[in-house]
Design an enzyme around this catalytic site. Sequence first.
Site, PDB file in Angstrom:
ATOM      1  CE  LYS A  40       0.982   1.463   4.258  1.00 49.81           C
ATOM      2  NZ  LYS A  40       1.757   2.590   4.800  1.00 49.81           N
ATOM      3  CG  ASP A  61      -0.915  -0.001   8.044  1.00 49.83           C
ATOM      4  OD1 ASP A  61      -1.864   0.796   8.166  1.00 49.83           O
ATOM      5  OD2 ASP A  61       0.138   0.161   7.755  1.00 49.83           O
TER       6      ASP A  61
HETATM    7  P1  ATP Z   1       4.130  -0.093   7.878  1.00 45.27           P
HETATM    8  O1  ATP Z   1       3.895   0.490   6.631  1.00 45.27           O
HETATM    9  O2  ATP Z   1       2.876  -1.182   8.052  1.00 45.27           O
HETATM   10  O3  ATP Z   1       4.621   0.515   8.917  1.00 45.27           O
HETATM   11  P2  ATP Z   1       6.606  -1.164   6.978  1.00 45.27           P
HETATM   12  O4  ATP Z   1       6.344  -1.370   5.346  1.00 45.27           O
HETATM   13  O5  ATP Z   1       7.236   0.050   7.317  1.00 45.27           O
HETATM   14  O6  ATP Z   1       5.286  -1.275   7.754  1.00 45.27           O
HETATM   15  P3  ATP Z   1       7.605  -3.779   7.292  1.00 45.27           P
HETATM   16  O7  ATP Z   1       8.092  -4.278   5.819  1.00 45.27           O
HETATM   17  O8  ATP Z   1       6.286  -4.323   7.649  1.00 45.27           O
HETATM   18  O9  ATP Z   1       7.410  -2.111   7.544  1.00 45.27           O
HETATM   19  O10 ATP Z   1       8.637  -4.364   8.196  1.00 45.27           O
HETATM   20  C1  ATP Z   1       8.498  -3.778   9.670  1.00 45.27           C
HETATM   21  C2  ATP Z   1       9.393  -4.626  10.406  1.00 45.27           C
HETATM   22  O11 ATP Z   1       8.428  -5.685  10.933  1.00 45.27           O
HETATM   23  C3  ATP Z   1      10.550  -5.438  10.072  1.00 45.27           C
HETATM   24  O12 ATP Z   1      11.689  -4.757  10.496  1.00 45.27           O
HETATM   25  C4  ATP Z   1      10.464  -6.811  10.237  1.00 45.27           C
HETATM   26  O13 ATP Z   1      11.473  -7.008  11.322  1.00 45.27           O
HETATM   27  C5  ATP Z   1       9.202  -6.919  10.834  1.00 45.27           C
HETATM   28  N1  ATP Z   1       8.314  -8.009  10.268  1.00 45.27           N
HETATM   29  C6  ATP Z   1       7.402  -9.046  10.899  1.00 45.27           C
HETATM   30  N2  ATP Z   1       6.911  -9.733  10.072  1.00 45.27           N
HETATM   31  C7  ATP Z   1       7.330  -9.311   8.757  1.00 45.27           C
HETATM   32  C8  ATP Z   1       7.068  -9.601   7.696  1.00 45.27           C
HETATM   33  N3  ATP Z   1       6.061 -10.750   7.299  1.00 45.27           N
HETATM   34  N4  ATP Z   1       7.539  -9.061   6.398  1.00 45.27           N
HETATM   35  C9  ATP Z   1       8.279  -7.972   6.681  1.00 45.27           C
HETATM   36  N5  ATP Z   1       8.613  -7.716   7.971  1.00 45.27           N
HETATM   37  C10 ATP Z   1       8.131  -8.179   9.055  1.00 45.27           C
END
Ligand code: ATP
Length: 314
Positions: free
Chosen positions: A11, A141
């Site tokens: 997203k 989210d």
């Molecule tokens: P959001 O936009 O929802 O805040 P994000 O895109 O910034 O999330 P993610 O890619 O979801 O960040 O990763 C954030 C942290 O979540 C990572 O540092 C990782 O350690 C942890 N994590 C836990 N499960 C997962 C997963 N299935 N995929 C990616 N990261 C994960």
Amino acid sequence: MRLYSLTAAAKINLYLEIVGHRADGYHELVMVMQSVSLADLITVRSLSTPEIRLRCDHPQVPKDQSNLAYRAASLLASQFPDVMAHHGGVEITIEKKIPVGAGLAGGSNNAAAVLVGLDMLWQLGLTQTELQDLGAQLGSDVPFCITGGTAIATGRGEQLDPLYGLDTLYAVLGKYASLAVSTPWAYRAYRDAFIATYPDLAIARPARREAVQSGPMVSAIAHGDGPQIGRCLHNDLEKVVLPAHPQVAALKEIMAACGGLGTLMSGSGPTVFTLAESRAEAEQICQQVRDRLPDPDLGLWVTQFVPTGVQLVS
Ligand code: ATP
């Protein structure tokens, strides 16, 4: 052996406004969320033993019980205690395409896909609302990631009002591979910097929701007006993330100078995106950014707006 494969779309936030601080510790938000075609592939496969296994070969993704996909399976197993005895356990395989820690809800959409996949594998017959209520326990989210498309998200991001979708627009995404921004850090930094300006939520919450629901971004989406959507892009978290990460601020400036409808950081960053009205225009912007920033650490993706979050592949 039974198995389902699902795609889980990233997203972007077309609009992110922080209204104030809630009593439960979260921030009160008004956002406009949009699914894009960059997606992870999640496979759930039944096991004869009553256990949850997780496979993912991405080095930044945790393989233990802290993984959001694992937590989604664990939540369903705890809500339906007999389910593993009837149907067996599950092996979850994550093929990561979405960069990690990018502001693209990569973890949340993996959890969303596991909820949808296990609902089928374990024949739970849950409604979309029930799946979203469970998803909200895993992360703000996750409910959006289940349905995807275009939506206004309020509360801490879990209350959704779907909008008529826009699958004609494109977004060029740019992210430095070596850079990740922690979402909790970004919100803490915002609170530390702006807490003195936070309004009384009881008054501001309904007023801000109403202002966005009847405001120019939602009107532009309703009219499919790409240039106006580009002008209405807004993200409060840029105020703390861009000063802390000058590399992201510079990327935003260069991407904005390469054309398109508008440029914004997504969520807590560090991904920056530029909107475009056609694939050809998006590819041209992508090439121009690559020419100006020939850094192998910079990942660039041409994506299209899509109307779904989790989708069954097989
Ligand atoms: P959001 O936009 O929802 O805040 P994000 O895109 O910034 O999330 P993610 O890619 O979801 O960040 O990763 C954030 C942290 O979540 C990572 O540092 C990782 O350690 C942890 N994590 C836990 N499960 C997962 C997963 N299935 N995929 C990616 N990261 C994960």
